[in-house]
Write a protein that holds these residues in place. Sequence first.
Motif, PDB file in Angstrom:
ATOM      1  N   SER A 114      -2.088   6.551   3.585  1.00  0.00           N
ATOM      2  CA  SER A 114      -1.404   5.263   3.436  1.00  0.00           C
ATOM      3  C   SER A 114      -0.502   4.970   4.627  1.00  0.00           C
ATOM      4  CB  SER A 114      -0.587   5.246   2.140  1.00  0.00           C
ATOM      5  OG  SER A 114       0.454   6.202   2.176  1.00  0.00           O
TER       6      SER A 114
ATOM      7  N   PHE B  56     -11.178   0.089  -0.265  1.00  0.00           N
ATOM      8  CA  PHE B  56     -10.664   0.449  -1.579  1.00  0.00           C
ATOM      9  C   PHE B  56     -11.715   0.356  -2.679  1.00  0.00           C
ATOM     10  CE2 PHE B  56      -6.495  -0.780   0.361  1.00  0.00           C
ATOM     11  CZ  PHE B  56      -5.939   0.478   0.296  1.00  0.00           C
ATOM     12  N   GLU B  57     -12.697  -0.510  -2.509  1.00  0.00           N
ATOM     13  CA  GLU B  57     -13.686  -0.729  -3.565  1.00  0.00           C
ATOM     14  C   GLU B  57     -14.948   0.115  -3.393  1.00  0.00           C
ATOM     15  OE1 GLU B  57     -13.414  -2.536  -6.264  1.00  0.00           O
ATOM     16  OE2 GLU B  57     -11.399  -3.283  -5.816  1.00  0.00           O
TER      17      GLU B  57
ATOM     18  N   LEU C   1       0.825  -1.205   0.000  1.00  0.00           N
ATOM     19  CA  LEU C   1       0.000   0.000   0.000  1.00  0.00           C
ATOM     20  C   LEU C   1       0.859   1.255   0.000  1.00  0.00           C
ATOM     21  CD1 LEU C   1      -2.665   1.573   0.356  1.00  0.00           C
ATOM     22  CD2 LEU C   1      -2.458   1.162   2.819  1.00  0.00           C
TER      23      LEU C   1
ATOM     24  N   TYR D 146      -2.066  -6.899  -4.090  1.00  0.00           N
ATOM     25  CA  TYR D 146      -2.427  -7.199  -2.716  1.00  0.00           C
ATOM     26  C   TYR D 146      -2.698  -8.695  -2.507  1.00  0.00           C
ATOM     27  CZ  TYR D 146      -2.947  -2.140  -2.292  1.00  0.00           C
ATOM     28  OH  TYR D 146      -2.716  -0.792  -2.288  1.00  0.00           O
TER      29      TYR D 146
ATOM     30  N   ARG E  91      -6.334   4.413  -4.582  1.00  0.00           N
ATOM     31  CA  ARG E  91      -6.079   3.564  -5.743  1.00  0.00           C
ATOM     32  C   ARG E  91      -5.666   4.399  -6.948  1.00  0.00           C
ATOM     33  NH1 ARG E  91     -11.153   0.009  -6.854  1.00  0.00           N
ATOM     34  NH2 ARG E  91      -9.832  -0.600  -8.610  1.00  0.00           N
TER      35      ARG E  91
ATOM     36  N   THR F 270       2.995   1.614  -3.366  1.00  0.00           N
ATOM     37  CA  THR F 270       2.258   1.985  -4.568  1.00  0.00           C
ATOM     38  C   THR F 270       1.765   3.427  -4.524  1.00  0.00           C
ATOM     39  OG1 THR F 270       0.254   1.013  -3.589  1.00  0.00           O
ATOM     40  CG2 THR F 270       1.521  -0.363  -5.107  1.00  0.00           C
TER      41      THR F 270
ATOM     42  N   LYS G  26     -10.856   4.823  -3.203  1.00  0.00           N
ATOM     43  CA  LYS G  26     -10.674   4.977  -4.645  1.00  0.00           C
ATOM     44  C   LYS G  26      -9.645   6.060  -4.955  1.00  0.00           C
ATOM     45  CE  LYS G  26     -15.291   3.279  -5.804  1.00  0.00           C
ATOM     46  NZ  LYS G  26     -16.618   3.588  -6.385  1.00  0.00           N
TER      47      LYS G  26
END
Length: 346
Positions: A250, A217-218, A29, A295, A227, A32, A224
Amino acid sequence: MNTQIALLLGQDGVTSGAIYALLALAIVLVFTVTRVMLVPQGEFVTFGAMTMAALQAGQPASLTWLLLGLALLRSLQQGWALRTAGGRALRQAWPILVMPLYALLLLAIGRSDMATHWPMAAQVLYTLALVVPLGPLLYDLCFRPVASAHALVLLIVSIAVHVVLVGLALLMFGAEGARTQPFSEDGLPLGPVQIGAQTLWVVAAALLMILALYVFFERTLQGKALRATAVSRLGAQLMGISPAAAGRASFGLAALIGGLSGVLIAPITTLYYDSGFIISLKGFVGAVVGGLVSYPLGALGALAVGLVEAYSTFWASAYKEVIVFTLILPFLLWRSLSARHSEEDA
């Protein structure tokens, strides 16, 4: 090796693998989103475990002083940035005081007499309340000023932060090891073995955390946004997403995962002020399996690391660390051979 020994080793491997999976998720996490290889991830584990042990021993949590010090440093940093704000400075100054006041409140609560009689749940919440803010504070103080620097510079800063935090851990907690009371004493019989209650807590908490991260995250706007920042920092910034806010989020999630991991494994193994590095390094091995971007693959790789470590302890205990870290070599070779380009993303 008979069936009972195999099941016992498998239980240890799954327990360790669940912790490594959480740390692998945190490493992936942060990397990225910010391009930072979070070497001090293990210090969050150590801080969580040893703060919990201090609470159960009736001692004041020394971590409150570190939180207060970092909060004051960030307030000075933000105050210096507002020195040219003119009349707006007064309106913008009050948020600067929030974190120092929060740290002072936790300091006062931790030093009260009632702290020694807290139930287990209250001890866990208080520990996480101390550990989680350390992530955003470290990002603002150490990484945000060099966020656009080369990845090698970020790695050097990360190593320096790790070294400083290990020294502070020695100062705060001492060289003695710490171990906490288990969450519960009951277990679950499974054939010829008894699965420990703390193992069930570790696995359940790891699964719940992974599920919560998936939903975050979804299904949430903030998830989002993270992400999007992980896909392209410049593209996310053009869409109005703050890279600084994404970095703080993060690091906060990484601190939450690390602190929770420390609380979960403290009843199982004795941790020392410098134990976090080797634990996070094994989580890093799992993260490399996922290429530092996936992940699910990172979590599966970390689970494999835990199982390999457990069975290596039985077959070749003197070489278990060598065996575990050797796992990283074929994946690094495969990633190197399959890479189609070498230029660094902006």
